[in-house]
Design an enzyme around this catalytic site. Structure first.
Site, mmCIF file in Angstrom:
data_model
loop_
_atom_site.group_PDB
_atom_site.id
_atom_site.type_symbol
_atom_site.label_atom_id
_atom_site.label_comp_id
_atom_site.label_asym_id
_atom_site.label_seq_id
_atom_site.Cartn_x
_atom_site.Cartn_y
_atom_site.Cartn_z
ATOM 1 N N TRP A 11 15.637 48.259 -20.830
ATOM 2 C CA TRP A 11 15.639 48.580 -19.304
ATOM 3 C C TRP A 11 15.020 49.457 -18.686
ATOM 4 O O TRP A 11 14.924 50.639 -19.487
ATOM 5 C CB TRP A 11 17.142 48.303 -18.746
ATOM 6 C CG TRP A 11 17.914 47.225 -19.340
ATOM 7 C CD1 TRP A 11 18.710 47.348 -20.407
ATOM 8 C CD2 TRP A 11 17.886 46.129 -18.704
ATOM 9 N NE1 TRP A 11 19.451 45.881 -20.503
ATOM 10 C CE2 TRP A 11 18.937 45.302 -19.389
ATOM 11 C CE3 TRP A 11 17.254 45.298 -17.738
ATOM 12 C CZ2 TRP A 11 19.134 44.018 -18.964
ATOM 13 C CZ3 TRP A 11 17.625 44.012 -17.346
ATOM 14 C CH2 TRP A 11 18.679 43.344 -18.152
ATOM 15 N N HIS A 44 20.534 43.918 -9.340
ATOM 16 C CA HIS A 44 20.598 44.231 -10.833
ATOM 17 C C HIS A 44 21.363 43.480 -11.762
ATOM 18 O O HIS A 44 21.504 43.782 -12.892
ATOM 19 C CB HIS A 44 21.354 45.481 -10.821
ATOM 20 C CG HIS A 44 20.275 46.777 -10.357
ATOM 21 N ND1 HIS A 44 20.875 48.127 -10.059
ATOM 22 C CD2 HIS A 44 19.301 46.819 -9.954
ATOM 23 C CE1 HIS A 44 20.071 48.789 -9.654
ATOM 24 N NE2 HIS A 44 18.944 47.946 -9.290
ATOM 25 N N ILE A 95 23.204 42.631 -16.999
ATOM 26 C CA ILE A 95 23.246 43.574 -16.109
ATOM 27 C C ILE A 95 22.455 44.775 -16.451
ATOM 28 O O ILE A 95 22.409 44.949 -17.379
ATOM 29 C CB ILE A 95 24.894 44.062 -15.910
ATOM 30 C CG1 ILE A 95 25.839 42.892 -15.818
ATOM 31 C CG2 ILE A 95 25.010 44.881 -14.809
ATOM 32 C CD1 ILE A 95 27.156 43.189 -16.315
ATOM 33 N N CYS A 96 21.554 45.175 -15.551
ATOM 34 C CA CYS A 96 20.879 46.141 -15.708
ATOM 35 C C CYS A 96 21.595 47.400 -15.252
ATOM 36 O O CYS A 96 21.696 47.688 -13.946
ATOM 37 C CB CYS A 96 19.653 45.886 -14.778
ATOM 38 S SG CYS A 96 18.537 47.521 -15.187
ATOM 39 N N LEU A 97 22.283 47.953 -16.136
ATOM 40 C CA LEU A 97 23.200 49.315 -15.874
ATOM 41 C C LEU A 97 23.001 50.315 -17.037
ATOM 42 O O LEU A 97 23.455 50.022 -18.098
ATOM 43 C CB LEU A 97 24.640 48.799 -15.485
ATOM 44 C CG LEU A 97 25.743 50.035 -15.214
ATOM 45 C CD1 LEU A 97 25.396 50.467 -13.797
ATOM 46 C CD2 LEU A 97 27.011 49.556 -15.162
#
Lengths: 482, 151
Positions: free
Chosen positions: B144, B83, B90-92
């Site tokens: 995202w 991620h 950051i893919c959060l």
């Protein structure tokens, strides 16, 4: 010689003292009005140290009855003889109501009452009691909290209002009137115990003595209902038509809860209507509103209006009383009202006039694509493409700018002088933006990916910058990042 | 008087300095110079594939914080994770869509550390090449898709 001078000085001092004392006496007085049900209005200057029996003695002659026969009614309660004026939550120019007691037995109970000062639950409405401000429990506390805190909260109930005259958040006071004749000479059968008792109509019944014949309702027992309303406690009473909107979410921070945003403990605070009761200081509440307003993220709620939910995204946490947004500075509140009105028009299937500096909301016929900005700039446009009105299919985007100047000229010659400037910004908008495929809101893509989400709250349509249709997995695979 | 965002950040800083969280260290000197830019060092947790490694996170706050989320990215050595893109993005979800003012720097660090801890394989996201070549410098500009909540 010096003896004479001393004597004169002493006399002068004594006179000065007398004079200042007299002035002090006057400034302590509270100017109020007493209204009778015969239509008389008497103005009185009351000493806060007096009690209600003094008032009765002053009022009785003008009613032509003896002082024991007078009933004094204020804010939904008949006041007992031994209540002091200072306990009554009276402001300058408040209105007391004086009426004649109906029967002798009533007078007897009244005099007995004052000696015992016991609280008789069965008969609250008919016997004199403490003023509403001192019997009322704090509506902001729930049942359990009330019991816990009874000992340490001796203070009066707290209300906050947005006062249209002071133009700010003010302390408020609760007042009662009859729901039929709107007269203030009304006694409630029980004290309100929660916000619903106050805000929802027809919760508490009472007796109305505003007119010579008591008001009657269609209810079984024929009694009218109490109608509660709020006034600002920070300016002198402006009569019976001087209302202020209650801000029910604003509370005294008795529990010393820190603000969810800045972490400071302030007082008063705003408690969001979510289960968790997330608490924010008023400065952070304004900041929250402004940041959501600038992103046009308020929600047009069917029942409550243009509003916001708890910033923690809790369920069912929309602010019901939109007067809370009056806490914003005027410029922001004006923008709030404008956005709210626009959103309402769009949600009712209407359109906004696309001309620069116009933006008039127009409700349109569902089957007709020709829209005329009748009360605004007189522009005639197509409902679908928002360009000048045309017959047949809408033109592709690129062809519009050439066509535009011609149609504009024919539509409204008086606008030609300003057309160049507007045209220039129109072209800029066309070059840098694309309309949301669903609601046509012009959207600018400032970097990032091709996956667009409409910025208009209530639309939130997800679309592809390249295809100008709904975003799909295919778009993601083919040209997510261009 | 300082703006609410600064007051909030000072409170968070004080809290993190008085009650430090395990494996999370704040660069005090950098914060003292500018309260709106934080560098936080994260240690890979024990018994995970990142044990013994340290990474640096950069937090940037604007004046709408905490109503607007901070911009968070890895700088320097970027952890290899499914991620985390090689440019540090950051893919959060809590950094964009699911951000709420009730979250904090500490909560974000904790989430990122646990995201690292739960990984079993060191690999870049499948679209790393194309993303890093074309994306904006600001990770908040990317919309995202959060396919997977388990990692």
């Amino acid at each position: 010689m010096s003896f004479i001078i001393n004597f004169i000085r002493a006399v002068l001092d004594a006179m000065l003292e007398l004079f200042s004392f007299g002035r002090k006496g006057i400034s302590n007085k509270l100017p109020i009005f007493v209204k009778t049900n015969t239509g008389k209005q008497i103005s009185l200057n009351l000493d806060p140290e007096w009690n209600i029996s003094n008032v009765k003695r002053l009022v009785a002659p003008s009613l032509g009855i003896s002082p024991d026969e007078v009933k004094i009614i204020f804010a939904g309660k008949e006041l007992e003889d031994c209540t002091r004026i200072s306990e009554c939550d009276l402001g300058t120019q408040s209105v007391l109501h004086a009426v004649k007691s109906r029967s002798r037995s009533e007078i007897e109970t009244k005099s007995k009452k004052c000696l015992e000062t016991l609280f008789d639950d069965e008969n609250v409405g008919d016997v004199p009691s403490k003023p509403l401000s001192s019997t009322l429990v704090d509506l902001q506390l729930k049942g359990e909290e009330r019991r816990d805190s009874e000992s340490n909260i001796k203070a009066k109930a707290h209300f906050f209002v947005h006062c249209p005259e002071c133009k700010k958040l003010c302390r408020g006071k609760l007042r009662v009137r009859c729901n039929i004749c709107k007269g203030g000479c009304f006694t409630v059968h029980r004290d309100p115990e929660c916000w619903d008792d106050v805000l929802v109509p027809k919760k508490i019944q009472g007796h109305c003595e505003s007119k010579e014949i008591a008001c009657m309702s269609d209810e079984e027992n024929g009694l009218p209902f109490a109608e509660f309303y709020f006034k600002c406690a920070e300016h002198g009473s402006g009569g019976e038509k001087d209302y202020a909107a209650p801000l029910t979410l604003i509370k005294m921070n008795l529990k010393k809860v820190p603000c969810l945003a800045c972490g400071d403990i302030s007082d008063p605070v705003l408690v969001f209507p979510c289960v968790a009761g997330h608490t924010s200081c008023l400065d952070c509440f304004k900041l929250y509103c402004i940041s959501r307003l600038q992103e046009r993220q308020f929600i047009s709620h069917r029942e409550f209006g243009y509003t916001l939910a708890c910033p923690v995204n809790c369920e069912n946490s929309f602010i019901q009383e939109i007067h809370h947004f009056k806490l914003l500075e005027k410029d922001y509140y004006d923008r709030y009202q404008q956005f709210g009105a626009e959103e309402f028009v769009l949600q009712s299937g209407g359109v906004l006039c696309p001309q620069p500096n116009c933006g008039m909301g127009i409700l349109v016929d569902e089957n007709c694509n020709r829209v005329h900005c009748q009360n605004g700039c007189n522009f005639v446009f197509c409902k679908i493409c928002k360009q000048g009105y045309h017959i047949g299919d809408c033109l592709p985007e690129s062809a519009i700018s050439n066509n535009m100047s011609v149609s504009e000229f024919s539509v409204n010659p008086s606008r030609v002088a300003g057309a160049r400037w507007d045209e220039a910004s129109k072209i800029a908008i066309q070059v840098t933006t694309k309309p949301c495929p669903k609601c046509r809101t012009a959207t600018e893509r400032a970097g990032g990916c091709m996956h667009m989400a409409c910025t208009r709250a209530g639309c939130n349509f997800e679309w592809c910058w390249i295809c100008q249709t709904e975003w799909t997995r295919d778009c993601m695979a083919a040209h997510w990042f261009g | 008087m300082s703006c609410p965002a600064e007051r909030r950040l000072r409170k968070e800083l004080l809290e993190l300095l008085t009650n430090p969280m395990p494996g999370i260290y704040i660069d005090e000197e950098k914060v003292a110079k500018n309260i709106n830019e934080w560098i936080v060092t994260i240690e890979g947790a024990e018994k995970t594939i990142y044990e013994g490694e340290t990474f640096q996170l950069q937090f940037s706050f604007n004046e709408k914080y905490p109503f607007d989320s901070p911009t968070v990215l890895f700088i320097g050595k970027i952890p290899v994770h499914s991620h985390i893109y090689s440019n540090g993005h950051i893919c959060l979800s809590i950094l964009t869509d699911d951000w709420t003012p009730a979250l904090s720097v500490g909560a974000v660090c904790l989430s990122i550390r646990s995201m690292l801890s739960s990984a079993t394989k060191k690999e870049r996201p499948p679209d790393d090449m194309i993303y890093t070549r074309t994306c904006s410098k600001n990770p908040k500009k990317t919309k995202w898709f959060f396919h997977d909540d388990t990692v």
